[in-house]
Scaffold this motif. Structure first.
Motif, PDB file in Angstrom:
ATOM      1  N   LEU A  85      44.834  70.112  36.826  1.00 33.95           N
ATOM      2  CA  LEU A  85      43.478  70.240  37.369  1.00 33.95           C
ATOM      3  C   LEU A  85      42.534  69.543  36.399  1.00 33.95           C
ATOM      4  CD1 LEU A  85      45.041  73.167  37.988  1.00 33.95           C
ATOM      5  CD2 LEU A  85      42.871  73.624  39.140  1.00 33.95           C
ATOM      6  N   THR A  86      41.683  68.677  36.922  1.00 34.84           N
ATOM      7  CA  THR A  86      40.757  67.955  36.057  1.00 34.84           C
ATOM      8  C   THR A  86      39.307  68.267  36.415  1.00 34.84           C
ATOM      9  OG1 THR A  86      40.438  65.970  37.425  1.00 34.84           O
ATOM     10  CG2 THR A  86      42.383  66.031  36.011  1.00 34.84           C
ATOM     11  N   ALA A  87      38.463  68.147  35.411  1.00 37.79           N
ATOM     12  CA  ALA A  87      37.009  68.089  35.577  1.00 37.79           C
ATOM     13  C   ALA A  87      36.527  67.145  34.480  1.00 37.79           C
ATOM     14  CB  ALA A  87      36.368  69.462  35.428  1.00 37.79           C
ATOM     15  N   HIS A  88      35.522  66.357  34.760  1.00 35.25           N
ATOM     16  CA  HIS A  88      35.097  65.395  33.740  1.00 35.25           C
ATOM     17  C   HIS A  88      33.825  65.861  33.035  1.00 35.25           C
ATOM     18  CE1 HIS A  88      31.841  63.280  36.057  1.00 35.25           C
ATOM     19  NE2 HIS A  88      32.601  63.545  37.107  1.00 35.25           N
ATOM     20  N   LEU A  89      33.821  65.633  31.723  1.00 35.65           N
ATOM     21  CA  LEU A  89      32.700  66.035  30.878  1.00 35.65           C
ATOM     22  C   LEU A  89      31.754  64.877  30.591  1.00 35.65           C
ATOM     23  CD1 LEU A  89      34.647  68.302  28.362  1.00 35.65           C
ATOM     24  CD2 LEU A  89      32.961  69.068  30.037  1.00 35.65           C
ATOM     25  N   ASP A  90      32.152  63.659  30.908  1.00 30.70           N
ATOM     26  CA  ASP A  90      31.242  62.537  30.706  1.00 30.70           C
ATOM     27  C   ASP A  90      30.216  62.493  31.826  1.00 30.70           C
ATOM     28  OD1 ASP A  90      33.464  61.732  32.422  1.00 30.70           O
ATOM     29  OD2 ASP A  90      32.603  59.713  32.377  1.00 30.70           O
ATOM     30  N   GLY A 145      40.402  60.204  24.248  1.00 31.87           N
ATOM     31  CA  GLY A 145      39.336  61.141  23.932  1.00 31.87           C
ATOM     32  C   GLY A 145      39.169  62.282  24.903  1.00 31.87           C
ATOM     33  N   GLY A 146      40.046  62.389  25.914  1.00 32.40           N
ATOM     34  CA  GLY A 146      40.018  63.538  26.811  1.00 32.40           C
ATOM     35  C   GLY A 146      40.689  64.742  26.166  1.00 32.40           C
ATOM     36  N   LEU A 147      40.598  65.885  26.815  1.00 32.33           N
ATOM     37  CA  LEU A 147      41.154  67.126  26.264  1.00 32.33           C
ATOM     38  C   LEU A 147      42.104  67.758  27.263  1.00 32.33           C
ATOM     39  CD1 LEU A 147      41.031  69.327  23.983  1.00 32.33           C
ATOM     40  CD2 LEU A 147      39.278  70.449  25.380  1.00 32.33           C
ATOM     41  N   MET A 148      43.331  68.032  26.829  1.00 34.60           N
ATOM     42  CA  MET A 148      44.350  68.660  27.664  1.00 34.60           C
ATOM     43  C   MET A 148      44.645  70.063  27.147  1.00 34.60           C
ATOM     44  SD  MET A 148      46.378  67.976  30.314  1.00 34.60           S
ATOM     45  CE  MET A 148      46.892  66.253  30.397  1.00 34.60           C
ATOM     46  N   VAL A 149      44.531  71.038  28.041  1.00 35.54           N
ATOM     47  CA  VAL A 149      44.851  72.426  27.725  1.00 35.54           C
ATOM     48  C   VAL A 149      45.985  72.848  28.652  1.00 35.54           C
ATOM     49  CG1 VAL A 149      43.965  74.772  27.475  1.00 35.54           C
ATOM     50  CG2 VAL A 149      42.407  72.819  27.195  1.00 35.54           C
ATOM     51  N   THR A 150      47.088  73.309  28.098  1.00 34.19           N
ATOM     52  CA  THR A 150      48.269  73.648  28.889  1.00 34.19           C
ATOM     53  C   THR A 150      48.476  75.156  28.935  1.00 34.19           C
ATOM     54  OG1 THR A 150      49.335  71.549  28.346  1.00 34.19           O
ATOM     55  CG2 THR A 150      50.769  73.349  29.090  1.00 34.19           C
ATOM     56  N   GLU A 196      35.387  59.377  33.528  1.00 32.12           N
ATOM     57  CA  GLU A 196      35.402  59.351  34.986  1.00 32.12           C
ATOM     58  C   GLU A 196      34.277  58.512  35.564  1.00 32.12           C
ATOM     59  OE1 GLU A 196      34.715  60.497  39.152  1.00 32.12           O
ATOM     60  OE2 GLU A 196      33.335  60.629  37.443  1.00 32.12           O
ATOM     61  N   GLU A 197      33.101  58.567  34.964  1.00 27.83           N
ATOM     62  CA  GLU A 197      31.947  57.873  35.532  1.00 27.83           C
ATOM     63  C   GLU A 197      32.087  56.354  35.522  1.00 27.83           C
ATOM     64  OE1 GLU A 197      29.814  59.110  37.300  1.00 27.83           O
ATOM     65  OE2 GLU A 197      29.457  61.188  36.748  1.00 27.83           O
ATOM     66  N   ILE A 198      33.047  55.848  34.758  1.00 26.64           N
ATOM     67  CA  ILE A 198      33.274  54.402  34.759  1.00 26.64           C
ATOM     68  C   ILE A 198      34.629  54.059  35.372  1.00 26.64           C
ATOM     69  CG2 ILE A 198      31.687  53.875  32.892  1.00 26.64           C
ATOM     70  CD1 ILE A 198      34.066  53.832  30.977  1.00 26.64           C
ATOM     71  N   GLY A 199      35.299  55.059  35.981  1.00 23.19           N
ATOM     72  CA  GLY A 199      36.407  54.755  36.872  1.00 23.19           C
ATOM     73  C   GLY A 199      37.813  54.993  36.386  1.00 23.19           C
ATOM     74  N   TYR A 200      38.007  55.364  35.110  1.00 23.03           N
ATOM     75  CA  TYR A 200      39.397  55.525  34.664  1.00 23.03           C
ATOM     76  C   TYR A 200      39.550  56.758  33.769  1.00 23.03           C
ATOM     77  CZ  TYR A 200      37.716  53.172  30.387  1.00 23.03           C
ATOM     78  OH  TYR A 200      37.008  52.817  29.255  1.00 23.03           O
ATOM     79  N   GLY A 201      39.070  57.885  34.256  1.00 25.65           N
ATOM     80  CA  GLY A 201      39.110  59.106  33.461  1.00 25.65           C
ATOM     81  C   GLY A 201      40.507  59.616  33.193  1.00 25.65           C
ATOM     82  N   SER A 261      38.326  65.379  31.279  1.00 26.56           N
ATOM     83  CA  SER A 261      38.339  63.933  31.061  1.00 26.56           C
ATOM     84  C   SER A 261      36.973  63.433  30.591  1.00 26.56           C
ATOM     85  CB  SER A 261      38.787  63.198  32.327  1.00 26.56           C
ATOM     86  OG  SER A 261      37.812  63.287  33.338  1.00 26.56           O
ATOM     87  N   ASN A 262      36.968  62.202  30.082  1.00 20.65           N
ATOM     88  CA  ASN A 262      35.755  61.698  29.431  1.00 20.65           C
ATOM     89  C   ASN A 262      35.386  60.272  29.829  1.00 20.65           C
ATOM     90  OD1 ASN A 262      38.009  60.605  28.061  1.00 20.65           O
ATOM     91  ND2 ASN A 262      36.818  60.261  26.217  1.00 20.65           N
TER      92      ASN A 262
END
Length: 344
Positions: free
Chosen positions: A62-67, A45-50, A217-222, A214-215
């Motif tokens: 480069l990552t940032a989490h949306l959750d 359910g994460g989103l990858m933009v290339t 991260e807050e539970i450890g495996y984004g 990512s979606n």
């Protein structure tokens, strides 16, 4: 900067506790598609933009989490109120008195409420101050007429329905940004602004770079999977932790040397420091003792990469958070400098 602030406001307005992130992922997916990017939603359910670069043999991520933090319905109490279970690592005391929204899965309704102690009335309970803030005592008071568990069940509410917190996003005249979920929607807004700028100005990056929203991260495996095989460097853009014995502040970019997972890559950290000194970006080096990131999760998943972590300094993390435009600007400047630099 005005674009980044706009994206912060837009992102914080979309409820996205871990496990309930489809709306915000779809929003960002549509946004980048409107700009002309190809993007992919992963199975998790994460989103990858290339973004294709001059060198397609060595890649960057480069990552940032949306959750975000949130809660879930644990049970329906006899009086119709809700017992909750926490999503993410935070204290019950940090959400006491917060307005919230129950996202009813059965009928897609949204029912507002307030998170309160059961012993909230000083005129009735003699232990208002001493009662422990925990799962037994914290509950959701729904903004509907419900006097029993049966009344609440008739609304469609069930165990497992997600609960999001009112972000209360405010940008002050003095440059402070106050909101829940600045962790990590500040970073996501920065990456969005970078993507928009790259497309509008027709810029070419030195290396093919993947922007991973990512979606989990807050539970450890984004963002610990779906990483392209050619990836050499991996940057988690995430909040800088403030508190006692910390150097991080709200006015600079914080570069993490070590967190609970161990030290970050020495060479890549030094590369980021060199970029800050070269570009005159105000930065701080710090250790986050009770912290993990998408980058550390990727390392624990076995990726053969150089990893680093930096981000805006966030005050009162996992509570009602605050940062300053200066910190956002410094972080954005480092993201930009890194994207156009040579590999470490």
């Amino acid at each position: 900067m005005s674009n980044t602030i706009k994206y912060i406001k837009e992102l914080t307005s979309i409820a996205s506790p871990t496990g309930y992130t489809k709306d915000i992922i779809n929003y960002v997916d549509q946004l980048v598609k409107d700009w002309g990017y190809e993007s992919k939603i992963t199975n998790k359910g994460g989103l990858m933009v290339t973004v294709k670069g001059k060198d397609d043999e060595k890649h960057r991520v480069l990552t940032a989490h949306l959750d975000t933090l949130g809660a879930i319905v644990r049970s329906i109490k006899a009086d119709g109120r809700l017992k909750i279970d926490l999503i993410g690592g935070f204290a019950y005391s940090s959400i006491e008195g917060e307005n919230c929204m129950v996202h009813v899965n059965k009928n897609q309704a949204k029912i507002s409420g307030t998170i309160l102690m059961h012993q909230s009335t000083v005129h009735v309970y003699d232990n208002v101050n001493s009662a422990e803030r925990n799962q037994a005592n914290i509950e959701v008071r729904l903004d509907v007429e419900s006097k029993s568990a049966e009344d609440t069940k008739k609304l469609g509410i069930e165990v497992g329905d997600f609960i999001s917190f009112d972000p209360r996003t405010i940008v002050t005249d003095t440059g402070f940004i106050k909101s829940r979920h600045l962790d990590d929607k500040v970073s996501a807004a920065i990456l969005l602004n970078q993507l928009k700028t790259i497309k509008e100005e027709n810029l070419e990056l030195p290396y093919t770079s993947h922007f991973y929203f990512s979606n989990n991260e807050e539970i450890g495996y984004g963002a610990n999977s779906s990483i392209p095989k050619k990836t050499v460097e991996y940057i988690a853009v995430d909040m800088g932790a403030m508190g006692d014995d910390q150097t991080t502040d709200e006015y600079s970019v914080s570069i993490c040397v070590k967190d609970s997972s161990g030290p970050y890559n020495f060479d890549l950290k030094n590369h980021l420091v060199s970029l800050c000194e070269e570009k005159k970006i105000d930065y701080r080096l710090d250790i986050y003792p009770r912290y993990g990131s998408d980058a550390s999760a990727a390392m624990m998943a076995g990726l053969d990469i150089k990893h680093a972590l930096f981000g805006a300094g966030i005050e009162s993390s996992h509570s009602y958070e605050r940062t300053h435009k200066k910190s956002v600007e410094a972080t954005e400047a480092l993201v930009n400098a890194y994207l156009f630099s040579e590999m470490a």
